[in-house]
Motif scaffolding. Sequence first.
Motif, PDB file in Angstrom:
ATOM      1  N   ARG A 246       0.789  -1.143  -0.038  1.00 36.34           N
ATOM      2  CA  ARG A 246       0.071   0.095   0.031  1.00 36.34           C
ATOM      3  C   ARG A 246       0.939   1.268  -0.086  1.00 36.34           C
ATOM      4  O   ARG A 246       0.631   2.115  -0.806  1.00 36.34           O
ATOM      5  CB  ARG A 246      -1.052  -0.133   1.223  1.00 36.34           C
TER       6      ARG A 246
ATOM      7  N   GLN B  89       2.045   1.770  -3.407  1.00 36.29           N
ATOM      8  CA  GLN B  89       1.061   2.445  -4.315  1.00 36.29           C
ATOM      9  C   GLN B  89       0.967   3.877  -4.033  1.00 36.29           C
ATOM     10  O   GLN B  89       0.937   4.676  -5.080  1.00 36.29           O
ATOM     11  CB  GLN B  89      -0.189   1.631  -4.150  1.00 36.29           C
ATOM     12  N   ARG B  90       0.984   4.304  -2.871  1.00 39.23           N
ATOM     13  CA  ARG B  90       0.660   5.726  -2.438  1.00 39.23           C
ATOM     14  C   ARG B  90       1.957   6.697  -3.051  1.00 39.23           C
ATOM     15  O   ARG B  90       1.988   7.610  -3.542  1.00 39.23           O
ATOM     16  CB  ARG B  90       0.872   5.807  -1.066  1.00 39.23           C
TER      17      ARG B  90
END
Length: 194
Positions: free
Chosen positions: A169, A172-173
Amino acid sequence: MDGSRRTKKTRLWRWRSNPLRRRDDVIDAWIVLAVGAVIAVGGTIVGLVTDNAAGEVFARQRAERHSVRAALLADIPRSVAGVGTTGDKVAARVRWTDRDGSVHTDKTLADTGLKAGSRIVVWTDSRGEITAKPPSPAKAAVEAGVLATGAALAFAGLAYGAGALARWRLDQRRIEQWGSEWDLVGPQWDHKTG
């Protein structure tokens, strides 16, 4: 001398003095550290608790189960094939008298080739029902160890998976941030040279 001290600090925490460090990079490093600690400490605790619980279950089985001598109610032929057979054993009806004097009849696995009236040993539980022989202390220790190892590995896998999901995550950020930053900077580099 100052350079060696600086190298040691960098090795201990690789993002400490990096000018390109972002908040997500620090979070990523902390996630790796936390997952490692959770696996080491939590896996050990889960393994020890599982080993202790399994050991107690096996000890209770040894205390509750006892062997009795039972008599076969019918002949068992030498070669039997079909339902209820396991290798050289076949399901056979037996009768035994329990410690309190009550007579029981049930089925258990017995060796082939035995005659009616032959005595075999069966294991019964606290209710007087036929059950499996409890594991010896050595076998119980091995089984408890295997269960503990499996539980610790399962816990470690869950912790590792949670950490990998959190890091994915973050990646992805970071990719989204890089994309939006490139949208701002990219047009400035779009001129042609020469």
